[in-house]
Design an enzyme around this catalytic site. Structure first.
Site, PDB file in Angstrom:
ATOM      1  N   GLY A  94      -2.867  43.669 -15.567  1.00  0.00           N
ATOM      2  CA  GLY A  94      -2.335  42.314 -15.688  1.00  0.00           C
ATOM      3  C   GLY A  94      -1.855  41.796 -14.345  1.00  0.00           C
ATOM      4  CB  SER A  95       0.727  39.280 -13.563  1.00  0.00           C
ATOM      5  OG  SER A  95       0.182  38.350 -14.468  1.00  0.00           O
ATOM      6  CB  THR A  96       1.378  44.734 -11.862  1.00  0.00           C
ATOM      7  OG1 THR A  96       0.330  45.279 -12.663  1.00  0.00           O
ATOM      8  CG2 THR A  96       2.653  44.651 -12.684  1.00  0.00           C
ATOM      9  CG  PHE A  97      -5.069  43.954  -9.908  1.00  0.00           C
ATOM     10  CD1 PHE A  97      -5.263  45.289  -9.563  1.00  0.00           C
ATOM     11  CD2 PHE A  97      -5.989  43.004  -9.449  1.00  0.00           C
ATOM     12  CE1 PHE A  97      -6.355  45.675  -8.797  1.00  0.00           C
ATOM     13  CE2 PHE A  97      -7.083  43.397  -8.686  1.00  0.00           C
ATOM     14  CZ  PHE A  97      -7.261  44.733  -8.356  1.00  0.00           C
ATOM     15  CE  LYS A  98      -1.546  36.569 -11.674  1.00  0.00           C
ATOM     16  NZ  LYS A  98      -0.586  35.881 -12.576  1.00  0.00           N
TER      17      LYS A  98
END
Lengths: 491, 485
Positions: free
Chosen positions: B216-220
């Site tokens: 999810g957004s942690t991959f941003k």
């Protein structure tokens, strides 16, 4: 006759006693070490056990001094050592079984069976004053041997254990009659071959540089071949089949000195086994297990899988070079660890080193038997000693080879080591016969027979041999007879 | 006949030579293959026959062999299994072993190659051979905090010391009681094992190393790192941030979380986009960067490595190959088929915290023989240079913004500057609540701990969950336990 140097023949009883002390030390120390290794304390009955084994060994020793003073001094100690090592291992497996709550104990029974076997061996030594007497019973032995082999096939009497129908059960006792049959058949083969060896050795056609026997002489080998293939197919017992045929071919070769018989024998047997394998599922299964023992599906198949064989291999492997030590391994993880697979148990606890020592004892025993055959002067004795010595060697080969996957696994027991009354009894009789023949082989000159002769205190009459030919039934070995009288070395 | 007899004697000798060769082959040649056969129970019995080395955390054994009165002689017992079962795993007569009990088996039994001389010594001195002990890097306070903060929720926590790679906490819930499996009562052990296999939440699985989740957004963080490393972007670079982004080449639209706007005029800066976790900005940024650049950056953080062991094998986190633009857009925000283990996400935070240098994570600090001689002592090693020092500093500042005023405010610790990133990952399964993520480190200026937290399927709040609401408090508790013991 030239001057014959007078020298004392060493009877060997002193050597035997010294070797017996060594053999008993091995046996009793093994027993004590089993207790120490498995339970950290000496077995409670170690003294009784030691006394028992010593008593058995001394009994045979004294009988030998009395009735066969020139018997080979190495045979008895070898047998005692093997019997003692076997007992120690059986006791060790009892302890393992006891630790897991089992109640069936084998060591005590085996000790009792050893005692019975020793008594029987002594009886043989006392009653059978001359092995040539057995030649009179050549054809009786044949009948006895064949009946014994066929007994397990009788409905109600024969029992199938582990897929092989080689046991009979009657009156509460189980017996593996093939073990006793091998003695009867050795007697029969010796008697038959000594009479017919000249005919069998006659040359026939020459094929590819190989001197073949005459076609009309093929009768006996075909009969024995048929019998052993029948054992394989009807009783599903490759071991006895191999043993029977191997014994015959070996004795046939000794009698005729013709290599062609061995080649013919091997080809016939291989052909028979190949046909049986192709025709009968249970024979093919044995070979499949042998070749694919480690496959998971073969391993898991029960009954009839390779589980036992592979567990035995695991045991051997875990023993490695030096073994775990008496009482420290887990031989009880292998089914039939005390009988068919006692070699795997010994290999686990004593290691490769220990197993090599045991195999060497067997080798020494068999070679002493063959030495006896070379030394003995009559043809029947030669063949019988050779047959009996070879049968022990061959049985070892078949059993140990089966366990180490050199050949397919068979249902034979390891002579003297394995738990089992029939085997112990039969092999002690084999030992007694070998001792009896070796006495004759190593005796400096024929013993005076009958009351005809009274030896004067100062010496023996020079013409004794001429006056007193040994009364031998049907001895057909005049040349060797002559050699005996000339080489006797008498003062 | 004597010639034939002599030949027969030779044949007998040959037969026995064959037997000697056969036994040698089995007992020497094949011995090690046979001993290593999984069907050979003797090897297991032999291991049990002597004391297995203990597993030690902060000087206290958490797994040890205690003498028992049965054929095995020793039984494994675990203290505080509720804290350490994730790490120790179990050791069972019937069902083998897992986690450290399995991956460190050679050392614990004393059979490892490195212990050869110690075995020779035992042989000479006659000492009973014993297994070696292993001392772990775990911090009991962090471990306790992680278990407490996760509570009954199913999830996983990994905390790492950024400067060394020491794993300070490793928790996967639900845990289990390895004592129930270590019992020598095979029926009971089997029943316990079957029960655990059937239980909800796969308690036997260590999700920190073995479970791959959509990050999810942690991959941003990875996408942002790729942008900064490309040299074309700074935290202040203006990104296009439509309210709804149409995936290139498709008619599929991607909205922002909750349908919100990311900034005025459908534009935002890179720093702001990370702070509020703007999907559309990162999706279009991803397409601009291209999948190659993102994959390369991901790999430098440790993605797509199948060979990492801590010493348990860490499943390879993946950034997929051959993406079209629509897939790249989704991958840039950690969806599509991007997958990461909690250990992997902790490595991302740890690398940023350590000035861009990614240290290899490890669990075993010291191996000692039974007489306390040190056999090996772990040396921190760099796994890769994930980003430059400048990029690391820029990312740190952006992540501080996330916790100060963005999506991760519930990770704040009073008096300490915390850097982090939230994530709320769609599982891709219809009707399943999203996974809540948080990864970050503290203190931002001198990082002592980097952490990754996942609470599966939103934990106790279910479909209402976000990374900020559910996972950030867990991360905060763990970081606080390390910083303020």
């Amino acid at each position: 006759m030239a001057t014959v140097e007078a020298h004392r023949v060493r009877a060997g009883r002193g050597t035997e006693l010294a070797l017996l002390v060594l053999a008993l030390a091995i046996a009793i120390a093994s027993y004590a070490l089993v207790g120490l290794g498995a339970t950290d304390e000496l077995p409670a009955d170690v003294l009784g056990y030691g006394a028992g084994m010593t008593g058995l060994a001394l009994a045979v020793h004294l009988v030998l001094r009395w009735r066969a003073p020139y018997a080979d001094p190495v045979i008895l100690p070898s047998v005692i050592a093997l019997n003692g090592i076997g007992l120690a291992m059986i006791y060790r497996i009892d302890l393992a079984r006891e630790a897991r709550g089992g109640t069936e104990m084998f060591a005590g029974k085996q000790l009792a069976l050893s005692a019975v076997s020793v008594v029987l061996a002594c009886v043989v030594l006392v009653l059978l004053r001359d092995h040539r007497t057995l030649r009179r019973y050549t054809y009786t032995a044949m009948v006895v041997g064949l009946v014994l082999i066929l007994l397990p096939l009788i409905p109600g009497l024969g029992v199938t254990i582990n897929g092989a129908r080689i046991w009979i059960r009657a009156l509460g006792f189980s017996l593996q009659p093939a073990e006793l049959a091998k003695i009867a058949l050795a007697v029969f083969f010796a008697g038959y071959l000594v009479t017919h060896r000249d005919t069998l050795a006659l040359a026939g056609p020459k094929v590819l540089g190989l001197q073949l026997p005459r076609v009309r002489d093929f009768g006996p080998i075909i009969v024995v071949w048929a019998a052993s293939i029948a054992v394989l197919v009807l009783q599903s017992d490759l071991g006895t089949s191999l043993l029977l045929f191997g014994l015959f071919v070996a004795m046939l070769y000794v009698a005729t000195e013709r290599l062609s018989w061995i080649i013919i024998g091997l080809v016939m047997f291989a052909g028979g086994v190949a046909v049986a394998t192709a025709t009968f599922g249970h024979v093919a299964a044995r070979f499949h297990i042998w070749l694919h023992a480690l496959d998971q599906d073969v391993f898991e198949r029960a009954p009839g899988g390779s589980g036992q064989l592979v567990r035995g291999l695991f045991g051997l492997a875990s023993g490695g070079l030096f073994g775990t030590g008496w009482g420290q391994g887990r031989p009880d993880l292998v089914p039939f660890a005390e009988s068919d697979f006692i070699i795997a148990s010994l290999g686990e606890e004593l290691g490769l080193t220990g197993l090599m020592a045991i195999l060497t004892i067997y080798l020494v025993l068999c070679q002493r038997g063959l030495r006896t055959a070379i030394g003995v002067r009559d043809g029947f004795g030669k063949l019988l000693a050779a047959g009996l010595a070879f049968v022990i060697a061959f049985q070892c080969f078949v059993v140990v080879g089966g366990i180490t996957r050199i050949i397919p696994l068979t249902g034979l027991t390891t002579p003297f080591l394995a738990y089992g009354g029939s085997s112990l009894l039969a092999n002690w009789i084999v030992a007694a016969l070998l001792l009896r023949i070796s006495d004759d082989a190593r005796r400096p000159a024929p013993e005076p027979v009958g009351e005809l002769l009274t030896t004067p205190a100062g010496g023996t009459p020079l013409d004794e041999d001429a006056r007193n030919p040994v009364a031998v039934a049907g001895d057909d070995q005049p040349t060797e007879q002559l050699r005996r009288t000339s080489g006797g070395g008498r003062a | 006949m004597n010639t034939a007899l002599r030949r027969l004697a030779t044949v007998v000798v040959v037969m026995f030579l064959a037997l000697l060769a056969g036994t040698t082959w089995v007992q020497f040649g094949q011995a090690s293959a046979l001993n290593n056969d999984s069907r050979n129970v003797r090897t297991l019995y032999r291991e049990y026959g002597k004391p297995r080395g203990p597993i030690i955390v902060a000087g206290q054994p958490v797994a040890q062999s205690t003498p028992v009165d049965d054929p095995f002689g020793f039984q494994r017992s675990y203290t505080q299994p509720e804290l350490y079962s994730t790490v120790t795993g179990f050791y069972s007569v019937v069902n083998g072993g897992s986690q450290l009990e399995r991956s460190m088996n050679d050392v614990l039994t004393g059979q490892a190659d490195s212990l050869f001389w110690s075995r020779v010594q035992d042989l000479i001195t006659g000492a009973q051979p014993q297994g070696s002990s292993i001392e772990l890097t775990l911090d009991p306070a962090a471990q306790q905090a992680a278990v407490d903060a996760l509570g009954g929720q199913q999830g996983a926590v990994v905390a790492v010391e950024p400067s060394t790679g020491k794993i300070l906490a490793m928790v996967s819930t639900p845990g289990f009681d390895p004592n129930a499996l270590a019992t020598h009562d095979t029926t009971a052990a089997n029943a316990a094992y079957q029960g655990l296999l059937a239980a909800d939440g796969d308690p036997l699985i260590n999700s920190t190393t073995s479970e791959n989740y959509p990050p999810g957004s942690t991959f941003k963080l990875v996408t942002a790192a790729a942008a900064l490393e490309s040299g074309s972007y700074t935290p202040e670079s203006v990104l296009s941030a439509p309210d709804v982004y149409t995936l290139p080449g498709t008619r599929t639209t991607l909205p922002n979380f909750g349908g919100s706007s990311c900034g005025a005029n459908e534009q935002t800066t890179l720093a702001d986009a990370l702070r509020i976790s703007c999907n559309t900005a990162f999706a279009s940024l991803g397409v601009d960067l291209g999948d190659e650049a993102i994959r390369e950056q991901a790999d430098r953080f440790g993605f797509d490595r199948a060979d990492l062991t801590v010493p348990m094998r860490v499943a390879a986190s993946t950034y997929p190959e051959d993406l079209n633009d629509a897939q790249t857009a989704l991958s840039a925000i950690g969806q599509e088929s991007v997958r990461a283990t909690p250990v992997q996400m902790a490595m991302v935070a740890s690398a940023i915290a350590n000035g861009g240098s990614l240290m290899t994570p490890y669990l075993v600090q010291t191996v000692r023989t039974a007489n306390l001689d040190v056999v090996s002592e772990a040396e921190p090693t760099e796994l890769s240079e994930a980003v430059s020092g400048t990029t690391a500093q820029q990312l740190t500042d952006m992540m501080v913004g996330v916790v100060q005023s963005g999506s991760g405010t519930s990770a704040q610790i009073s008096g300490v500057q915390v850097a982090g990133k939230t994530g709320t990952a769609q599982t891709g399964v219809e009707g399943e609540s999203p996974h809540a993520w948080f990864t970050g480190f503290a203190p931002a200026e001198d990082p002592q701990v980097a952490v990754a937290v996942i609470v599966e399927n939103g934990g106790s709040v279910g479909s209402e969950a976000t990374g900020g609401r559910v996972a950030a408090p867990v991360a905060r508790a763990v970081m606080e336990a390390v910083i303020n013991p």
